[in-house]
Design a protein around this motif. Structure first.
Motif, short mmCIF file in Angstrom:
data_model
loop_
_atom_site.label_atom_id
_atom_site.label_comp_id
_atom_site.label_asym_id
_atom_site.label_seq_id
_atom_site.Cartn_x
_atom_site.Cartn_y
_atom_site.Cartn_z
N PRO A 193 0.82 -1.23 0.00
CA PRO A 193 0.00 0.00 0.00
C PRO A 193 0.85 1.27 0.00
CG PRO A 193 -0.06 -1.06 2.15
CD PRO A 193 0.62 -2.02 1.23
N TYR A 194 2.11 1.16 0.40
CA TYR A 194 2.98 2.34 0.47
C TYR A 194 3.58 2.70 -0.89
CZ TYR A 194 2.63 0.56 5.19
OH TYR A 194 2.14 0.07 6.38
N ARG A 195 3.60 1.74 -1.82
CA ARG A 195 4.22 1.99 -3.14
C ARG A 195 3.22 1.90 -4.29
NH1 ARG A 195 8.06 -1.33 -0.59
NH2 ARG A 195 7.33 -3.16 -1.74
N ILE A 196 1.97 1.58 -4.00
CA ILE A 196 1.02 1.33 -5.08
C ILE A 196 0.80 2.58 -5.94
CG2 ILE A 196 -1.01 1.82 -3.64
CD1 ILE A 196 -0.71 -0.78 -6.51
N LYS A 197 0.73 3.74 -5.34
CA LYS A 197 0.49 4.97 -6.12
C LYS A 197 1.66 5.24 -7.07
CE LYS A 197 -0.99 9.78 -5.66
NZ LYS A 197 -1.39 10.85 -4.70
N ASP A 198 2.88 5.09 -6.59
CA ASP A 198 4.05 5.30 -7.44
C ASP A 198 4.08 4.28 -8.58
OD1 ASP A 198 4.91 7.43 -5.94
OD2 ASP A 198 6.32 6.26 -4.74
N THR A 199 3.71 3.04 -8.28
CA THR A 199 3.73 2.00 -9.31
C THR A 199 2.68 2.27 -10.38
OG1 THR A 199 4.65 0.31 -7.85
CG2 THR A 199 3.36 -0.47 -9.73
N LEU A 200 1.48 2.67 -9.98
CA LEU A 200 0.45 3.01 -10.96
C LEU A 200 0.88 4.21 -11.82
CD1 LEU A 200 -2.93 2.59 -9.04
CD2 LEU A 200 -1.86 1.01 -10.66
N THR A 201 1.55 5.15 -11.20
CA THR A 201 2.06 6.32 -11.94
C THR A 201 3.07 5.89 -13.00
OG1 THR A 201 1.71 7.77 -10.03
CG2 THR A 201 3.22 8.55 -11.73
N THR A 202 3.92 4.95 -12.64
CA THR A 202 4.91 4.44 -13.60
C THR A 202 4.24 3.68 -14.73
OG1 THR A 202 6.50 4.24 -11.77
CG2 THR A 202 7.08 3.16 -13.83
N ILE A 203 3.22 2.87 -14.40
CA ILE A 203 2.46 2.16 -15.43
C ILE A 203 1.83 3.17 -16.39
CG2 ILE A 203 0.43 0.72 -15.86
CD1 ILE A 203 1.05 -0.68 -13.16
N LEU B 190 -7.74 4.92 -12.64
CA LEU B 190 -7.50 4.29 -11.34
C LEU B 190 -6.76 5.24 -10.41
CD1 LEU B 190 -6.35 0.58 -11.82
CD2 LEU B 190 -8.36 1.41 -10.59
N LEU B 191 -5.79 5.95 -10.95
CA LEU B 191 -5.02 6.88 -10.11
C LEU B 191 -5.91 7.93 -9.46
CD1 LEU B 191 -1.81 7.36 -12.28
CD2 LEU B 191 -1.85 6.75 -9.85
N LEU B 192 -6.95 8.35 -10.17
CA LEU B 192 -7.86 9.36 -9.62
C LEU B 192 -8.73 8.80 -8.49
CD1 LEU B 192 -9.07 11.03 -12.96
CD2 LEU B 192 -7.29 11.83 -11.39
N LYS B 193 -8.87 7.48 -8.44
CA LYS B 193 -9.72 6.86 -7.43
C LYS B 193 -8.97 6.43 -6.17
CE LYS B 193 -13.50 5.18 -10.31
NZ LYS B 193 -14.54 5.85 -9.49
N LEU B 194 -7.63 6.47 -6.23
CA LEU B 194 -6.85 6.06 -5.07
C LEU B 194 -7.15 6.95 -3.86
CD1 LEU B 194 -3.24 5.14 -6.28
CD2 LEU B 194 -5.08 3.62 -5.55
N GLU B 195 -7.09 6.35 -2.71
CA GLU B 195 -7.28 6.97 -1.39
C GLU B 195 -8.75 7.21 -1.08
OE1 GLU B 195 -4.39 9.92 -0.11
OE2 GLU B 195 -3.24 9.56 -1.94
N GLU B 196 -9.47 7.96 -1.93
CA GLU B 196 -10.87 8.25 -1.60
C GLU B 196 -11.77 7.03 -1.87
OE1 GLU B 196 -14.47 11.37 -2.71
OE2 GLU B 196 -12.40 11.88 -3.18
N ASP B 197 -11.66 6.45 -3.07
CA ASP B 197 -12.51 5.31 -3.44
C ASP B 197 -11.81 3.97 -3.25
OD1 ASP B 197 -14.65 6.96 -4.23
OD2 ASP B 197 -13.72 7.28 -6.18
N ILE B 198 -10.49 3.98 -3.32
CA ILE B 198 -9.69 2.77 -3.12
C ILE B 198 -8.71 3.05 -1.99
CG2 ILE B 198 -8.15 1.07 -4.19
CD1 ILE B 198 -9.19 1.98 -6.92
N PRO B 199 -9.04 2.64 -0.77
CA PRO B 199 -8.16 2.92 0.38
C PRO B 199 -6.79 2.28 0.22
CG PRO B 199 -10.33 2.16 1.10
CD PRO B 199 -10.26 1.93 -0.39
N LEU B 200 -5.76 2.96 0.67
CA LEU B 200 -4.40 2.43 0.60
C LEU B 200 -4.15 1.55 1.82
CD1 LEU B 200 -2.47 5.56 -0.71
CD2 LEU B 200 -3.59 3.73 -1.98
N LYS B 201 -4.90 0.47 1.89
CA LYS B 201 -4.79 -0.47 3.02
C LYS B 201 -4.78 -1.89 2.48
CE LYS B 201 -7.35 2.48 6.28
NZ LYS B 201 -8.55 2.58 7.16
N GLY B 202 -3.98 -2.72 3.11
CA GLY B 202 -3.90 -4.11 2.68
C GLY B 202 -2.92 -4.29 1.53
N GLU B 203 -2.49 -5.52 1.31
CA GLU B 203 -1.59 -5.79 0.20
C GLU B 203 -2.37 -5.79 -1.12
OE1 GLU B 203 1.77 -6.09 0.54
OE2 GLU B 203 1.32 -5.49 2.60
N PHE B 204 -1.73 -5.29 -2.17
CA PHE B 204 -2.37 -5.16 -3.47
C PHE B 204 -1.86 -6.20 -4.47
CE2 PHE B 204 -3.30 -1.05 -1.71
CZ PHE B 204 -4.47 -0.62 -2.34
#
Length: 278
Positions: A162-172, A202-216
């Motif tokens: 959950p700590y790196r998912i946003k960066d990884t989606l940005t790279t994708i 998906l990036l726009l939905k992170l945190e508000e609609d897709i919580p950064l919790k749990g393994e992805f």
């Protein structure tokens, strides 16, 4: 006969434990596990009294020898991970190799797997896929790896924290902002969530609609352009074609097999070319 059992365990919902897995964990002499606290919750739930021994990334070299010695003494051992299948992005490969080299028995007791569970639910193609586990942490290496993976005509399965998912989606998105990606989190648990959209959305939905919790689990749609799928390798020699798949993370054996499939030729022809000329 002493045996090393590779036992699949639930990835979230404890009801996904199989009858066979419970029986094996009850019958073996020792359960080797990543974290005794995590596995202890599972064994307590099923009233399994078998002793637990730590086997993880930091002690695997020492413990491999210890466990092989126990097997040679006639004991049986179950290897489990914290969740899912042992060896799949988890320790155990070295132990299995050592046990097999010693002429001892290795038996797999199948169970849940997070990557395949995510793929099944994602709505993306499941006919052909590549599992890559965790990406490199260094951004330049991650970008290079994703460029290679996202050229493939296969769904790509990745694990991410959950700590790196946003960066990884940005790279994708840097590679292809319109590529469909599925994000799966909390699989088999109460708040399971699987969302499939173009990665930019998906990036726009992170945190508000897709919580950064749990393994992805991240599932990336393959590159299915028919011309690219059929002809991208035309200019490559057989060996360069094999090297392309190896650079994308496949073993030489799997790369040779895939090249044979791509070109519609016998695997032996690719094998002989690669090993004789390389």
């Amino acid at each position: 006969m002493s045996t090393l059992y590779l036992v699949g365990t639930p990835i979230g919902n404890l009801e996904d434990m199989t009858f066979r897995a419970v029986r094996i964990l009850q019958e073996v002499d020792v359960i080797a596990c990543e974290d005794t606290r995590v596995t202890g919750k599972l064994t307590h739930h099923y009233d399994i009294k078998t002793p637990l021994k730590s086997y993880h990334e930091h002690n695997k070299d020492k413990m491999t020898a210890v466990l092989v010695a126990m097997l040679e003494e006639g004991k049986s051992i179950a290897l489990v991970s914290d969740a899912g299948l042992p060896l799949i992005s988890d320790p155990g490969y070295e132990l299995v190799t050592a046990v097999r080299d010693s002429g001892l028995s290795v038996v797999t007791v199948p169970g849940p797997n997070a990557a395949l569970t995510a793929l099944m639910t994602s709505g993306l193609s499941s006919y052909s896929f590549l599992f890559n586990g965790f990406l490199p942490r260094k951004e330049s290496e991650k970008l290079a790896k994703l460029k290679l993976l996202m050229e493939q005509p296969h769904s790509i399965l990745l694990y991410e924290s959950p700590y790196r998912i946003k960066d990884t989606l940005t790279t994708i998105a840097t590679v292809d902002e319109q590529r469909k990606v599925a994000l799966a989190r909390e699989l088999t648990k109460r708040y399971e969530q699987v969302v499939t959209l173009p990665v930019g959305e998906l990036l726009l939905k992170l945190e508000e609609d897709i919580p950064l919790k749990g393994e992805f689990v991240v599932v990336i749609d393959g590159q299915y352009d028919s011309i690219q799928q059929e002809q991208w390798w035309d200019a490559l020699s057989l060996n360069a074609h094999v090297d392309h798949y190896i650079a994308a993370g496949q073993s030489s054996k799997d790369a040779i097999k895939q090249v044979a499939v791509d070109r519609g030729i016998k695997k032996r022809e690719v094998y002989e070319s690669f090993h004789i000329q390389s």
